[in-house]
Design a protein around this motif. Structure first.
Motif, PDB file in Angstrom:
ATOM      1  N   ILE A 287       0.852  -1.189   0.000  1.00 15.63           N
ATOM      2  CA  ILE A 287       0.000   0.000   0.000  1.00 15.63           C
ATOM      3  C   ILE A 287       0.882   1.230   0.000  1.00 15.63           C
ATOM      4  N   HIS A 288       0.488   2.219  -0.797  1.00 18.86           N
ATOM      5  CA  HIS A 288       1.334   3.407  -0.949  1.00 18.86           C
ATOM      6  C   HIS A 288       0.481   4.557  -1.454  1.00 18.86           C
ATOM      7  N   ALA A 289       1.042   5.750  -1.388  1.00 20.10           N
ATOM      8  CA  ALA A 289       0.392   6.934  -1.942  1.00 20.10           C
ATOM      9  C   ALA A 289       0.974   7.186  -3.322  1.00 20.10           C
ATOM     10  N   GLY A 290       0.258   6.763  -4.348  1.00 19.29           N
ATOM     11  CA  GLY A 290       0.721   6.937  -5.719  1.00 19.29           C
ATOM     12  C   GLY A 290       0.306   8.285  -6.271  1.00 19.29           C
ATOM     13  N   SER A 291       1.099   8.814  -7.167  1.00 15.26           N
ATOM     14  CA  SER A 291       0.827  10.150  -7.700  1.00 15.26           C
ATOM     15  C   SER A 291      -0.392  10.180  -8.611  1.00 15.26           C
ATOM     16  N   SER A 292      -0.822   9.024  -9.119  1.00 12.30           N
ATOM     17  CA  SER A 292      -1.960   8.993 -10.039  1.00 12.30           C
ATOM     18  C   SER A 292      -3.289   8.826  -9.322  1.00 12.30           C
ATOM     19  N   ARG A 293      -3.360   7.851  -8.402  1.00 13.00           N
ATOM     20  CA  ARG A 293      -4.644   7.532  -7.776  1.00 13.00           C
ATOM     21  C   ARG A 293      -4.649   7.706  -6.268  1.00 13.00           C
ATOM     22  N   GLY A 294      -3.621   8.316  -5.713  1.00 10.45           N
ATOM     23  CA  GLY A 294      -3.579   8.496  -4.265  1.00 10.45           C
ATOM     24  C   GLY A 294      -3.266   7.195  -3.558  1.00 10.45           C
ATOM     25  N   VAL A 295      -3.758   7.036  -2.339  1.00  9.75           N
ATOM     26  CA  VAL A 295      -3.462   5.843  -1.542  1.00  9.75           C
ATOM     27  C   VAL A 295      -4.168   4.650  -2.170  1.00  9.75           C
ATOM     28  N   GLU A 296      -3.391   3.634  -2.495  1.00 13.79           N
ATOM     29  CA  GLU A 296      -3.925   2.462  -3.173  1.00 13.79           C
ATOM     30  C   GLU A 296      -3.057   1.250  -2.863  1.00 13.79           C
ATOM     31  N   ILE A 297      -3.552   0.076  -3.219  1.00 13.89           N
ATOM     32  CA  ILE A 297      -2.799  -1.171  -3.083  1.00 13.89           C
ATOM     33  C   ILE A 297      -2.328  -1.588  -4.469  1.00 13.89           C
ATOM     34  N   SER A 298      -1.043  -1.916  -4.594  1.00 12.80           N
ATOM     35  CA  SER A 298      -0.474  -2.304  -5.880  1.00 12.80           C
ATOM     36  C   SER A 298       0.213  -3.660  -5.766  1.00 12.80           C
ATOM     37  N   ASP A 299       0.446  -4.260  -6.912  1.00 13.66           N
ATOM     38  CA  ASP A 299       1.097  -5.566  -6.996  1.00 13.66           C
ATOM     39  C   ASP A 299       2.575  -5.371  -7.300  1.00 13.66           C
ATOM     40  N   ILE A 300       3.408  -5.791  -6.393  1.00 14.58           N
ATOM     41  CA  ILE A 300       4.849  -5.580  -6.549  1.00 14.58           C
ATOM     42  C   ILE A 300       5.422  -6.419  -7.682  1.00 14.58           C
ATOM     43  N   ASN A 301       4.658  -7.434  -8.133  1.00  9.20           N
ATOM     44  CA  ASN A 301       5.145  -8.310  -9.197  1.00  9.20           C
ATOM     45  C   ASN A 301       4.907  -7.756 -10.596  1.00  9.20           C
ATOM     46  N   LEU A 302       4.183  -6.642 -10.707  1.00 10.37           N
ATOM     47  CA  LEU A 302       4.025  -6.013 -12.010  1.00 10.37           C
ATOM     48  C   LEU A 302       5.378  -5.528 -12.521  1.00 10.37           C
ATOM     49  N   ASP A 303       5.547  -5.542 -13.829  1.00  8.91           N
ATOM     50  CA  ASP A 303       6.839  -5.170 -14.413  1.00  8.91           C
ATOM     51  C   ASP A 303       7.290  -3.783 -13.966  1.00  8.91           C
ATOM     52  N   TYR A 304       6.351  -2.845 -13.904  1.00  9.84           N
ATOM     53  CA  TYR A 304       6.720  -1.473 -13.530  1.00  9.84           C
ATOM     54  C   TYR A 304       7.430  -1.454 -12.191  1.00  9.84           C
ATOM     55  N   TRP A 305       6.878  -2.162 -11.197  1.00 12.50           N
ATOM     56  CA  TRP A 305       7.460  -2.140  -9.853  1.00 12.50           C
ATOM     57  C   TRP A 305       8.677  -3.068  -9.755  1.00 12.50           C
ATOM     58  N   GLN A 306       8.629  -4.232 -10.411  1.00 11.36           N
ATOM     59  CA  GLN A 306       9.759  -5.151 -10.377  1.00 11.36           C
ATOM     60  C   GLN A 306      11.016  -4.504 -10.931  1.00 11.36           C
ATOM     61  N   ASN A 307      10.853  -3.764 -12.031  1.00  9.23           N
ATOM     62  CA  ASN A 307      12.012  -3.132 -12.670  1.00  9.23           C
ATOM     63  C   ASN A 307      12.587  -1.992 -11.842  1.00  9.23           C
ATOM     64  N   ARG A 308      11.822  -1.512 -10.867  1.00 12.69           N
ATOM     65  CA  ARG A 308      12.272  -0.373 -10.063  1.00 12.69           C
ATOM     66  C   ARG A 308      12.510  -0.731  -8.596  1.00 12.69           C
ATOM     67  N   PHE A 309      12.340  -2.002  -8.258  1.00 14.72           N
ATOM     68  CA  PHE A 309      12.457  -2.418  -6.866  1.00 14.72           C
ATOM     69  C   PHE A 309      13.903  -2.331  -6.386  1.00 14.72           C
ATOM     70  N   LEU A 310      14.111  -1.652  -5.252  1.00 14.48           N
ATOM     71  CA  LEU A 310      15.446  -1.521  -4.669  1.00 14.48           C
ATOM     72  C   LEU A 310      15.680  -2.490  -3.520  1.00 14.48           C
ATOM     73  N   GLY A 311      14.653  -2.748  -2.720  1.00 20.19           N
ATOM     74  CA  GLY A 311      14.810  -3.629  -1.576  1.00 20.19           C
ATOM     75  C   GLY A 311      13.802  -3.308  -0.495  1.00 20.19           C
ATOM     76  N   ALA A 312      13.854  -4.088   0.563  1.00 16.13           N
ATOM     77  CA  ALA A 312      12.947  -3.926   1.693  1.00 16.13           C
ATOM     78  C   ALA A 312      13.732  -3.569   2.951  1.00 16.13           C
ATOM     79  N   LYS A 313      13.089  -2.805   3.826  1.00 20.56           N
ATOM     80  CA  LYS A 313      13.710  -2.435   5.093  1.00 20.56           C
ATOM     81  C   LYS A 313      12.666  -2.455   6.200  1.00 20.56           C
ATOM     82  N   ARG A 314      13.150  -2.487   7.435  1.00 21.17           N
ATOM     83  CA  ARG A 314      12.257  -2.594   8.584  1.00 21.17           C
ATOM     84  C   ARG A 314      12.547  -1.473   9.581  1.00 21.17           C
ATOM     85  N   ILE A 315      11.477  -0.910  10.121  1.00 18.38           N
ATOM     86  CA  ILE A 315      11.627   0.097  11.155  1.00 18.38           C
ATOM     87  C   ILE A 315      11.767  -0.612  12.499  1.00 18.38           C
TER      88      ILE A 315
END
Length: 345
Positions: free
Chosen positions: A315-343
């Motif tokens: 879940i994130h605040a996207g510039s197109s549709r605001g707060v939404e749920i997206s699929d990280i496996n889509l090419d757009y996100w896979q090609n831009r994925f840097l990594g995961a971190k924990r607070i």
């Protein structure tokens, strides 16, 4: 939108002069559209429709004459562009579509700069220098004449890009080229993906053993899992909240403002910007529910982030549709994925 996008909008040049340049799209018109919220409509014949057609042509969506007529083919090209960039496929020009056009164009020019940067150097006069000046002018960094001469103004413009984006552009004369930076990042991403599968099970078992030995069985404990559950439950309450640059409240969020707001509901303080959150959080091999996932979108390094929900969703605040749920496996996100971190707090 992000700071770079705002920079482009603010510093784009008058479309009449820009239209005459073979590589530059008339972004001054886009600036007017965004500011006035008045977009070309079906049936219109105008220079601003011609500008849109020219952009869509260079994006390989429009394949007809650039005649300024907003007809079926222009509408179809807009739909194709919207579909490709995960926008509602209405065929109608709106704020989100125009902003996405600028963002896509920005990505193209950054890639072009990467290629040209290895061929130019101070003192050179060439077609490659002229193309570089045109691109730098589009981004609002170059303010001289497009003369193809790599002089002080071109040097100053490149140095401004490097300082703002924390990258190096030109080989030998100004440091290593952007291409090497990108190749390094791609290699790091591949190594991260390869290590994810082997480290995931080990990391989970080590965390379980650590908790088993350090927490007395009879002592009630607020676990990380329960905290993560509360965080994602809070985040989901704001689905549909509109995107607002600099927004930090339920009236409107940008991506880091949304993360900061959600974590504050659990009395957890995190930094304001994505890059600061990236440096603040602890790296992990693979995301669990409630962890943060980071992406490289409009510039090298972390520039977008969301909260991982599990099953490949975040879940994130996207510039197109605001707060939404997206699929990280889509090419757009896979090609831009840097990594995961924990607070960790």
């Amino acid at each position: 939108m992000n700071e770079t996008l705002q920079h482009i909008v603010k510093h784009s040049f008058m479309y009449g002069a820009v239209l005459s340049q073979p590589m530059i799209m008339p972004s001054y018109i886009l600036h007017d559209l965004i500011e006035a919220k008045e977009f070309p409509r079906y049936g219109e014949h105008s220079e601003r429709v011609q500008a849109i057609q020219k952009k869509l042509y260079d994006f390989n969506f429009y394949h007809d004459d650039i005649d300024g007529d907003f007809g079926i083919l222009t509408e179809y090209a807009i739909k194709q562009f919207q579909r490709k960039n995960q926008l509602p496929t209405s065929g109608i020009l709106d704020d989100d579509t125009v902003h996405m056009m600028i963002e896509v164009e920005m990505d193209q020019y950054l890639k072009k700069i990467e290629q040209l940067s290895e061929k130019i150097y101070p003192g050179l006069q060439s077609e490659d220098v002229r193309k570089t000046q045109e691109i730098l002018q589009f981004f609002g960094y170059y303010h001289g004449h497009i003369d193809g001469i790599y002089g002080p103004l071109t040097t100053e413009a490149i140095q401004r890009v490097e300082a703002e984006h924390h990258i190096s552009l030109v080989n030998v004369h100004l440091q290593q080229p952007l291409k090497k930076v990108h190749e390094k990042k791609k290699k790091e991403k591949q190594q991260l993906k390869q290590s994810t599968k082997t480290n995931e099970s080990n990391a989970d078992s080590q965390e379980f053993k650590k908790a088993e030995h350090t927490i007395p069985p009879s002592q009630p404990v607020a676990t990380t899992q329960s905290r993560s559950t509360k965080i994602i439950q809070t985040a989901q309450l704001y689905i549909g909240t509109p995107y607002e640059w600099g927004g930090t409240t339920p009236n409107g969020f940008d991506c880091s403002g949304f993360l900061q707001f959600v974590y504050q509901t659990e009395n957890i303080q995190i930094p304001r910007t994505v890059s600061e959150i990236w440096n603040f959080a602890e790296p992990i091999s693979a995301p669990s529910i409630g962890d943060l996932v980071f992406f490289e979108t409009y510039k090298p390094g972390p520039s977008h982030a969301g909260i991982y929900l599990g099953n490949g969703r975040f879940i994130h605040a996207g510039s197109s549709r605001g707060v939404e749920i997206s699929d990280i496996n889509l090419d757009y996100w896979q090609n831009r994925f840097l990594g995961a971190k924990r607070i960790i707090q």
